[in-house]
Scaffold this active site. Structure first.
Site, PDB file in Angstrom:
ATOM      1  N   LYS A  42       4.781   0.924  -0.842  1.00  0.00           N
ATOM      2  CA  LYS A  42       4.241   0.738   0.507  1.00  0.00           C
ATOM      3  C   LYS A  42       5.313   0.390   1.532  1.00  0.00           C
ATOM      4  O   LYS A  42       5.088   0.510   2.729  1.00  0.00           O
ATOM      5  CB  LYS A  42       3.161  -0.343   0.488  1.00  0.00           C
ATOM      6  CG  LYS A  42       1.863   0.095  -0.185  1.00  0.00           C
ATOM      7  CD  LYS A  42       0.828  -1.005  -0.128  1.00  0.00           C
ATOM      8  CE  LYS A  42      -0.540  -0.510  -0.571  1.00  0.00           C
ATOM      9  NZ  LYS A  42      -0.541  -0.020  -1.952  1.00  0.00           N
ATOM     10  N   ASP A 119      -8.281   5.696   0.197  1.00  0.00           N
ATOM     11  CA  ASP A 119      -8.424   4.646   1.211  1.00  0.00           C
ATOM     12  C   ASP A 119      -8.301   5.172   2.635  1.00  0.00           C
ATOM     13  O   ASP A 119      -7.551   4.631   3.465  1.00  0.00           O
ATOM     14  CB  ASP A 119      -7.386   3.538   0.969  1.00  0.00           C
ATOM     15  CG  ASP A 119      -7.501   2.932  -0.419  1.00  0.00           C
ATOM     16  OD1 ASP A 119      -8.616   2.914  -0.964  1.00  0.00           O
ATOM     17  OD2 ASP A 119      -6.472   2.489  -0.967  1.00  0.00           O
ATOM     18  N   ASP A 229      -0.728  -6.036  -5.050  1.00  0.00           N
ATOM     19  CA  ASP A 229      -0.298  -5.784  -3.677  1.00  0.00           C
ATOM     20  C   ASP A 229      -1.388  -6.074  -2.655  1.00  0.00           C
ATOM     21  O   ASP A 229      -1.129  -6.070  -1.454  1.00  0.00           O
ATOM     22  CB  ASP A 229       0.199  -4.343  -3.512  1.00  0.00           C
ATOM     23  CG  ASP A 229      -0.828  -3.314  -3.955  1.00  0.00           C
ATOM     24  OD1 ASP A 229      -1.860  -3.712  -4.542  1.00  0.00           O
ATOM     25  OD2 ASP A 229      -0.600  -2.112  -3.726  1.00  0.00           O
ATOM     26  N   ASN A 257      -0.266   0.722 -12.302  1.00  0.00           N
ATOM     27  CA  ASN A 257       0.191   0.168 -11.029  1.00  0.00           C
ATOM     28  C   ASN A 257       0.570  -1.286 -11.283  1.00  0.00           C
ATOM     29  O   ASN A 257      -0.299  -2.132 -11.462  1.00  0.00           O
ATOM     30  CB  ASN A 257      -0.938   0.255  -9.995  1.00  0.00           C
ATOM     31  CG  ASN A 257      -0.465  -0.067  -8.596  1.00  0.00           C
ATOM     32  OD1 ASN A 257       0.704  -0.335  -8.377  1.00  0.00           O
ATOM     33  ND2 ASN A 257      -1.382  -0.043  -7.648  1.00  0.00           N
TER      34      ASN A 257
END
Length: 627
Positions: A42, A119, A229, A257
């Site tokens: 990110k 998302d 995260d 992840n």
């Protein structure tokens, strides 16, 4: 079916220092028999927010180094791009920019790609609505075009907007969106799935088969079991679990992840590697058809396969392999050893599960809180010897368990002191914020239990000492113990901060229980007069206009020989916060207008004068504060 080589892969980390961690991450994946590294951090704005922009020369050099490091370790490197937030699917220029970006990454040596539409908003802009019949058709159109533009690479992944059961509308089996994805997406494109939820506690063969039927292909699991995260206050150090090895034949692969902190992923990745090798061995020794082709590094460290129900044993084996010198470290009492690491993992286990030690501590804390009232029960004349003996046993058990809880809290505090002395500074820097939070929480829990033990000295004893100083102390302690903060020094009791959440209810409880009990216990005229005065003249004269805005009462007293003024402020602050978090909108207190010490103290805390003299009883003034 030669493209189905992706299994037990790991997502890209958010790097603090690219050059330092690139080699570490790829080496560890190779060492534990994993075969893929997916890049999608990110903190790379050009992965998602600025997806249209090309990498600058310096950025491209770093990305190329990561790709080469992965290939050197035998890992497949997948570059992921997330254009879904603002792409216009029908705009040929956006599609050209998407192709240009992926062509640049391909030029750096990347041969595997993923396009992510997770998302994002489900609705199409008006321009796209004029071209595509649905959101799914728009995504499929772009994904198929990019897949063909890249000459149909062996690994090309697609993350749908409905990527788990809980996001499907109206449900998985009836989702028109996923039906279109399954029917229209080219068969060489893999579809990412997270399970029944975004973070799935377990994955079952039955649920995966249902997904496989809808998507018309085996899904690739994007596993968020250890992802942190979404919350900066949590980390997950426990093993990869809840995914039976029987899932293997029904999956194209699995991507884990991990935690954002590199050093936090030792056990998650190690146990993932064991899970992967177990599937590989099962496939080698089974004649089942349809099992995925996988790549495994047989030279990697080999240890017991992770069978179902053996996660705790796996965790122990991993911890045992952490450091051959762990016992020496533990004996030194300076740096964290194996016992410390087990304790740390138990405190930060998994999203749906605490470790054994954390579960035990929570259970003990809840028991101590729920049973603390037993030590406040006074021995009465009419009690039988059996009742007295039973009461003493309860008190003894509570104090014994409280002492043991205090010792376990001290062990946690010791863990903090040892970790900060760790020679592995990367480990310290990654995990210190979480260890610090544990330290502070432990101090609060320990203090609370000690406070319970001190507070629940039989109330008559406390009240006998304090009753003459202020007639409100006794009922406040007895009827509102959750808002009673007691201060002690080496000489004993030296102050308190007492509160009542709802004065109206408190008045009723005083009339019903406290005063009758006190009149019976203290039949002397002096006490009767005091209690009657407090009962009829004091409580009954608070006007409704006051209690409407300031429903809670506070009372703070500290002996004059306590010279540190911050102590009283801390007491009052704790009380005000306790009342606020439990729903109080305002508090008030009373004092004489000549009491300059208390007037100054409460004024500094934000209290303002509300009533004086004739508005309330006697010469008292009332100060109030909104919370």
């Amino acid at each position: 079916d030669g493209c189905d080589v992706l299994a037990a892969a790991v997502l890209g980390f958010i790097h603090r220092d690219f050059s330092m961690e690139t080699g570490d991450a790829t080496f560890l994946l190779q060492r534990w028999g994993l075969n893929t590294y997916l890049y999608g951090p990110k903190d790379d704005l050009k992965h998602r927010m600025l997806w249209r922009e090309m990498y600058l020369e310096e950025e491209a050099v770093h990305l190329k180094a990561l790709i080469q490091a992965a290939h050197a370790c035998g890992l497949q490197f997948i570059y992921a791009l997330s254009p879904g937030q603002d792409i216009i699917f029908s705009n040929s220029y956006d599609v050209v920019l998407l192709k240009r970006k992926l062509r640049q990454v391909a030029g750096l040596g990347c041969k595997a790609f993923a396009i992510l539409f997770d998302d994002i908003d489900h609705t199409l802009c008006q321009v796209d609505k004029d071209v595509f019949s649905s959101f799914a058709h728009a995504q499929v159109s772009v994904a198929n075009e990019i897949f063909q533009y890249l000459e149909e690479p062996c690994t090309f992944l697609f993350c749908p907007t409905e990527y788990c059961n809980s996001l499907c509308y109206p449900c998985l089996a009836k989702s028109a969106y996923l039906k279109t994805i399954g029917e229209e997406l080219l068969p060489g494109i893999g579809v990412i799935w997270t399970g029944t939820k975004v973070i799935s506690k377990e994955l079952t063969e039955e649920s995966i088969k249902e997904v496989q039927e809808v998507l018309q292909r085996r899904p690739l699991i994007w596993d968020n079991l250890h992802a942190n995260d979404y919350d900066s206050k949590i980390v997950f150090l426990g093993p990869f679990k809840g995914r039976p090895i029987g899932l293997g034949p029904h999956l194209q692969g699995l991507l884990l992840n991990p935690n954002c902190e590199f050093e936090a992923n030792f056990i998650p990745i190690h146990t993932l590697g064991s899970w992967f090798r177990s599937i590989h061995r099962m496939r080698k020794h089974s004649a089942r058809s349809g099992a995925p082709d996988v790549i495994s590094n047989e030279t990697a460290t080999v240890w017991k396969p992770c069978e179902i129900g053996e996660d705790r044993e796996q965790e122990t084996q991993v911890l045992t392999q952490l450091d051959s010198a762990s016992q020496e470290l533990e004996a030194s009492h300076e740096t964290p050893g194996l016992t410390d690491l087990r304790l740390l993992v138990g405190l930060f286990y998994l999203p749906y599960e605490h470790g054994d030690k954390a579960q035990h501590l929570l259970k003990e804390f809840q028991w101590l809180k729920a049973n603390s009232s037993c030590i406040s029960i006074a021995v009465k004349k009419d009690m039988t010897s059996y009742h007295i003996f039973s009461l003493f046993l309860q008190v003894d058990e509570w104090r014994s368990r409280a002492l043991h809880f205090k010792q376990e809290c001290d062990n946690l505090l010791h863990l903090h002191s040892r970790i900060i002395k760790s020679t592995n500074r990367a480990f310290l820097y990654d995990l210190y914020p979480y260890v610090w939070d544990v330290r502070n929480t432990t101090l609060l829990a320990k203090a609370f239990v000690l406070w319970l033990g001190d507070l629940f000295i039989p109330f008559p004893l406390i009240c006998d000492v304090l009753l003459l100083s202020h007639s409100t102390v006794g009922p406040l302690l007895h009827l509102s113990p959750e808002y009673s903060f007691i201060l002690e020094d080496d000489r004993g009791l030296c102050g308190y901060a007492l509160g009542v959440m709802d004065v109206k209810s408190f008045i009723k409880n005083c009339e019903a229980t406290w005063f009758p009990a006190m009149r019976e216990k203290y039949p002397q005229a002096s006490y009767t007069e005091v209690s009657a005065h407090f009962d009829r003249n004091r409580l009954a004269t608070y006007p409704d206009s006051l209690l409407y805005h300031f429903p809670s009462l506070v009372h703070v007293e500290v002996l004059p020989d306590v010279l540190d003024s911050s102590v009283a402020r801390c007491l009052a602050t704790c009380l005000l916060l306790a009342l606020k978090v439990n729903g109080s909108q305002g508090v008030f207190c009373e004092m004489l207008p000549t009491d300059q010490l208390h007037l100054e103290f409460f004024t500094k805390l934000g209290f303002l004068e509300i009533f004086r003299s004739d508005a309330v009883h006697h010469e008292d003034i009332v100060l109030g504060r909104l919370l």
